[in-house]
Design a protein around this motif. Structure first.
Motif, PDB file in Angstrom:
ATOM      1  N   ALA A  58      76.028   6.115 118.247  1.00 14.45           N
ATOM      2  CA  ALA A  58      75.894   4.500 118.628  1.00 14.45           C
ATOM      3  C   ALA A  58      74.677   4.012 118.821  1.00 14.45           C
ATOM      4  O   ALA A  58      73.868   4.851 118.936  1.00 14.45           O
ATOM      5  N   TYR A  59      74.539   2.815 119.067  1.00 12.68           N
ATOM      6  CA  TYR A  59      73.496   2.111 119.108  1.00 12.68           C
ATOM      7  C   TYR A  59      73.218   1.800 120.770  1.00 12.68           C
ATOM      8  O   TYR A  59      74.241   1.187 121.106  1.00 12.68           O
ATOM      9  N   TRP A  60      71.830   1.819 121.293  1.00  7.13           N
ATOM     10  CA  TRP A  60      71.734   1.865 122.629  1.00  7.13           C
ATOM     11  C   TRP A  60      70.765   0.943 122.768  1.00  7.13           C
ATOM     12  O   TRP A  60      69.521   1.045 122.293  1.00  7.13           O
ATOM     13  N   CYS A  61      70.686   0.135 124.009  1.00  5.68           N
ATOM     14  CA  CYS A  61      69.492  -0.694 124.572  1.00  5.68           C
ATOM     15  C   CYS A  61      69.289  -0.017 125.852  1.00  5.68           C
ATOM     16  O   CYS A  61      70.097  -0.186 126.811  1.00  5.68           O
ATOM     17  N   HIS A  62      68.391   0.728 125.986  1.00  9.29           N
ATOM     18  CA  HIS A  62      68.054   1.597 127.076  1.00  9.29           C
ATOM     19  C   HIS A  62      67.658   0.714 128.387  1.00  9.29           C
ATOM     20  O   HIS A  62      67.867   0.997 129.520  1.00  9.29           O
TER      21      HIS A  62
END
Length: 74
Positions: free
Chosen positions: A31-35
């Protein structure tokens, strides 16, 4: 049926998967994450090869592999 039927139905519902992987036959690689925003986008929901922009802040998201894939996601 009463209580026994209700418990049985609840157990059946909890074991049935509704993940996109099983519905479409495709398997996710991660998955792509924005921390910063804690936003997550499944790779199957992203079009193209470039990392998407976070829907909250607009920054580029980071790809992380799923636990089931080989190798380290560090």
């Amino acid at each position: 049926m009463g209580l026994l039927g209700t418990i049985s139905d609840a157990l059946k519902a909890s074991t049935q998967s509704t993940s996109r992987e099983e519905r479409s036959g495709e398997q996710s690689n991660g998955a792509y994450w924005c921390h910063d925003c804690s936003e997550r986008l499944l790779d199957l929901d992203v079009e193209g090869d470039e990392p998407p922009a976070c829907p909250e802040c607009g920054d580029e998201m980071t790809f992380e592999r799923s636990p089931g894939s080989t190798g380290c996601a560090c």
